[in-house]
Design a protein around this motif. Structure first.
Motif, PDB file in Angstrom:
ATOM      1  N   UNK A 187       0.832  -1.206   0.000  1.00 37.46           N
ATOM      2  CA  UNK A 187       0.000   0.000   0.000  1.00 37.46           C
ATOM      3  C   UNK A 187       0.868   1.258   0.000  1.00 37.46           C
ATOM      4  N   UNK A 188       2.039   1.180   0.616  1.00 43.16           N
ATOM      5  CA  UNK A 188       2.979   2.299   0.546  1.00 43.16           C
ATOM      6  C   UNK A 188       3.441   2.518  -0.885  1.00 43.16           C
ATOM      7  N   UNK A 189       3.691   1.426  -1.606  1.00 37.52           N
ATOM      8  CA  UNK A 189       4.037   1.533  -3.019  1.00 37.52           C
ATOM      9  C   UNK A 189       2.930   2.175  -3.826  1.00 37.52           C
ATOM     10  N   UNK A 190       1.687   1.848  -3.496  1.00 32.06           N
ATOM     11  CA  UNK A 190       0.545   2.453  -4.189  1.00 32.06           C
ATOM     12  C   UNK A 190       0.494   3.959  -3.925  1.00 32.06           C
ATOM     13  N   UNK A 191       0.817   4.370  -2.702  1.00 35.98           N
ATOM     14  CA  UNK A 191       0.813   5.806  -2.384  1.00 35.98           C
ATOM     15  C   UNK A 191       1.852   6.549  -3.222  1.00 35.98           C
ATOM     16  N   UNK A 192       3.019   5.934  -3.400  1.00 27.70           N
ATOM     17  CA  UNK A 192       4.048   6.563  -4.234  1.00 27.70           C
ATOM     18  C   UNK A 192       3.593   6.663  -5.683  1.00 27.70           C
ATOM     19  N   UNK A 193       2.948   5.634  -6.166  1.00 26.59           N
ATOM     20  CA  UNK A 193       2.459   5.645  -7.547  1.00 26.59           C
ATOM     21  C   UNK A 193       1.376   6.707  -7.755  1.00 26.59           C
ATOM     22  N   UNK A 194       0.488   6.831  -6.782  1.00 25.14           N
ATOM     23  CA  UNK A 194      -0.653   7.736  -6.929  1.00 25.14           C
ATOM     24  C   UNK A 194      -0.288   9.205  -6.727  1.00 25.14           C
ATOM     25  N   UNK A 195       0.694   9.477  -5.862  1.00 27.09           N
ATOM     26  CA  UNK A 195       0.901  10.859  -5.442  1.00 27.09           C
ATOM     27  C   UNK A 195       2.317  11.400  -5.631  1.00 27.09           C
ATOM     28  N   UNK A 196       3.305  10.549  -5.918  1.00 29.39           N
ATOM     29  CA  UNK A 196       4.687  11.037  -5.937  1.00 29.39           C
ATOM     30  C   UNK A 196       5.375  10.801  -7.278  1.00 29.39           C
ATOM     31  N   UNK A 197       5.508   9.551  -7.682  1.00 30.15           N
ATOM     32  CA  UNK A 197       6.275   9.225  -8.891  1.00 30.15           C
ATOM     33  C   UNK A 197       5.612   9.851 -10.117  1.00 30.15           C
ATOM     34  N   UNK A 198       6.404  10.558 -10.885  1.00 33.90           N
ATOM     35  CA  UNK A 198       5.891  11.213 -12.082  1.00 33.90           C
ATOM     36  C   UNK A 198       5.417  12.631 -11.875  1.00 33.90           C
ATOM     37  N   UNK A 199       5.571  13.158 -10.653  1.00 37.44           N
ATOM     38  CA  UNK A 199       5.099  14.526 -10.382  1.00 37.44           C
ATOM     39  C   UNK A 199       6.170  15.583 -10.629  1.00 37.44           C
ATOM     40  N   UNK A 200       7.384  15.155 -10.958  1.00 34.76           N
ATOM     41  CA  UNK A 200       8.462  16.114 -11.271  1.00 34.76           C
ATOM     42  C   UNK A 200       9.264  15.582 -12.447  1.00 34.76           C
ATOM     43  N   UNK A 201       9.937  16.477 -13.142  1.00 33.35           N
ATOM     44  CA  UNK A 201      10.735  16.095 -14.295  1.00 33.35           C
ATOM     45  C   UNK A 201      12.203  16.480 -14.071  1.00 33.35           C
ATOM     46  N   UNK A 202      13.115  15.531 -14.209  1.00 36.03           N
ATOM     47  CA  UNK A 202      14.532  15.860 -14.044  1.00 36.03           C
ATOM     48  C   UNK A 202      15.061  16.583 -15.279  1.00 36.03           C
ATOM     49  N   UNK A 203      16.091  17.384 -15.102  1.00 39.83           N
ATOM     50  CA  UNK A 203      16.693  18.075 -16.236  1.00 39.83           C
ATOM     51  C   UNK A 203      17.978  17.404 -16.700  1.00 39.83           C
ATOM     52  N   UNK A 204      18.263  16.207 -16.136  1.00 41.09           N
ATOM     53  CA  UNK A 204      19.509  15.520 -16.485  1.00 41.09           C
ATOM     54  C   UNK A 204      19.307  14.039 -16.768  1.00 41.09           C
ATOM     55  N   UNK A 205      18.119  13.663 -17.259  1.00 44.01           N
ATOM     56  CA  UNK A 205      17.855  12.243 -17.541  1.00 44.01           C
ATOM     57  C   UNK A 205      18.833  11.732 -18.587  1.00 44.01           C
ATOM     58  N   UNK A 206      19.296  10.499 -18.395  1.00 46.29           N
ATOM     59  CA  UNK A 206      20.273   9.920 -19.308  1.00 46.29           C
ATOM     60  C   UNK A 206      20.035   8.450 -19.559  1.00 46.29           C
ATOM     61  N   UNK A 207      20.795   7.848 -20.467  1.00 48.26           N
ATOM     62  CA  UNK A 207      20.577   6.444 -20.841  1.00 48.26           C
ATOM     63  C   UNK A 207      21.091   5.438 -19.826  1.00 48.26           C
ATOM     64  N   UNK A 208      21.750   5.908 -18.768  1.00 49.92           N
ATOM     65  CA  UNK A 208      22.302   4.995 -17.771  1.00 49.92           C
ATOM     66  C   UNK A 208      21.640   5.178 -16.404  1.00 49.92           C
TER      67      UNK A 208
END
Length: 496
Positions: free
Chosen positions: A174-195
């Motif tokens: 259920x903690x994982x569900x909370x992260x999926x619903x409210x946290x992960x994907x709510x910000x965008x990094x400016x340094x994403x890379x292939x590694x």
């Protein structure tokens, strides 16, 4: 409550869980836990499981909306370590009282608590945990969190996992569900890379992930988010931009790994950083997944070069311990990923496994044990304390590796014991961690204290009687009285 029921049902139907897929529809509705006996220790509730997964996010304030007793002691939760912020170690609770419940002041008190934390600490986010009491009286946690987020301009995340809904393992998910619903994907990094990769289900116990991260750094692999060990809120919010993921503890966060693959096309595998072979294999699989996602194939060659170098160093260090530990018998009373990963690690240096617990282990974990041990005779679901004591007192094992709950069984049986669970004081992950584990086993087994405690007690060994007998009648009477009280005669005296 309807949304909570839907989340629980979704977790019960987790398609990535082999054990769950093997159940019929009726059994699946009962979830993953055995029915609890009223009055018996349940080994942790759903609230406890959710907090275990999320509290190692170090820069977040964790607010428990409940009576004071629900919070308990949060300092050094599970031995997780932080390389920076310490806010996660502070206990925050609304300290709900009977008067608050009767007067319906729960939601107002929660909003006030969020405001006080915001003003005093200014965290990047606040996680709010309802417990049995606040869930039963119907406090609308999600509404309060949404209103507070709008008012104070920071994420306020409801973690809907009250204790009565199920076991600690359910709370993990259920903690994982909370992260999926409210946290992960709510910000965008400016340094994403292939590694970029994610590490899921790694708690950084005793700082052991810090023994692994330098290996990834040398390969140019960046850990976008380690969930939850030594994590930062922003890193988790950007975790959806990773290219691959490694699942360390599937019993805790398999739903998180599967849904991240489903939503953001992040492939994952389950591996272990315990032991020489498993650490090397984990590094290989990470590199292979990254290449499949578009990384330069040259990383495969660099990975093999690093593995060869580190294995040579580790085996050279371990060579000194092999003559002292080869053939020693270990009883492993733990569960989950450690039930097979530690087994494999110990067998690599010639240690014999006389038994390993598979409590909280998945079907895949059990299959790995069978492949490693070549049979399942050394696997046990649960061993009663009386059986553990009998096994150790009969010297069927030279040492027991377990958690703190069973240490006193080993000590009572005068058998060496080493903590392998979350309270441990030494990191055991990676190549250096394996050397540390072997060192600690060697120190425990060969500690001279065990020879001393196994000797007869001093009161079981009577000193030899001097040839000169007492010269007075009073002295003779005293000696006879002592002998009679002890149930002995003069012939009983002598060396032990």
């Amino acid at each position: 409550m309807s949304s909570l029921r839907a989340k629980i049902q979704d977790v019960f139907n987790e398609p990535a869980c082999e054990q769950n897929r093997g159940k019929d529809a009726k059994a699946r509705k009962k979830g993953c836990s055995k029915p609890l006996t009223p009055g018996a220790a349940a080994g942790g509730c759903a609230f406890d499981g959710a907090k275990i997964v999320l509290q190692p996010i170090t820069d977040v304030a964790h607010l428990i909306h409940a009576p004071l007793a629900c919070e308990g002691n949060s300092w050094d939760n599970r031995g997780a370590a932080s390389s920076g912020p310490t806010l996660w170690r502070t206990s925050f609770t609304t300290d709900l009282t009977e008067l608050d419940v009767v007067m319906g002041q729960g939601e107002r008190k929660l909003f006030k608590g969020i405001r006080e934390i915001k003003e005093a600490y200014g965290p990047p986010a606040i996680f709010v945990y309802p417990t049995c009491v606040t869930a039963l009286i119907g406090d609308d946690i999600e509404a309060v969190c949404k209103r507070a987020a709008e008012k104070f301009g920071l994420p306020v995340v409801p973690v809907d996992a009250p204790g009565f809904v199920g076991s600690k393992n359910l709370g993990n998910k259920l903690a994982g569900e909370a992260l999926l619903d409210h946290v992960i994907g709510t910000a965008e990094p400016d340094d994403a890379g292939p590694y970029d990769i994610n590490i899921l289900g790694e708690f950084n116990l005793s700082g052991e992930f810090w023994l692994v991260k330098p290996l990834l750094d040398r390969l140019g692999i960046r850990v976008r988010a380690c969930i939850p060990g030594d994590a930062r809120y922003f890193d988790i919010a950007c975790a959806h931009r990773a290219r691959a993921a490694m699942m360390v503890c599937s019993t805790a966060l398999i739903n998180l790994a599967r849904k991240m693959e489903q939503r953001w096309d992040i492939p994952f595998f389950e591996g272990s950083f315990y032991g020489i072979t498993d650490t090397s294999e984990a590094l290989r699989q990470i590199s292979q997944l990254l290449v499949k996602k578009g990384a330069d194939p040259e990383i495969l060659g660099r990975t093999e070069a690093l593995i060869a170098e580190e294995e040579a160093i580790a085996w050279k260090k371990l060579a000194a311990y092999r003559p002292r530990l080869e053939g020693k018998r270990v009883l492993l009373n733990t569960g989950g990923v450690k039930s097979w990963s530690v087994v494999h690690a110990l067998m690599e240096i010639g240690i014999e496994i006389v038994g390993t617990s598979v409590k909280k282990s998945t079907v895949e974990d059990k299959e790995r044990i069978k492949q490693i041990l070549k049979d399942d005779n050394h696997m046990f679901e649960q061993m009663a304390p009386r059986e553990l004591y009998a096994m150790l007192s009969e010297h069927k094992a030279d040492i027991m590796l377990s958690g703190g709950r069973t240490q006193f069984i080993a000590l009572k049986a005068k058998t060496p014991w080493l903590d392998i669970n979350q309270e441990r004081q030494h990191p055991y992950a990676g190549y250096d961690g394996m050397v540390q584990l072997v060192l600690q086993i060697d120190l425990a087994i060969h500690n001279p204290i065990w020879r001393q405690v196994r000797e007869p007690a001093p009161w079981d060994c009577q000193p030899a009687v001097r040839e000169e007998l007492p010269s007075t009648k009073s002295e003779t009477a005293t000696l006879h009285a002592v002998q009679e009280f002890a149930g002995m005669t003069t012939d009983d005296f002598g060396e032990c």
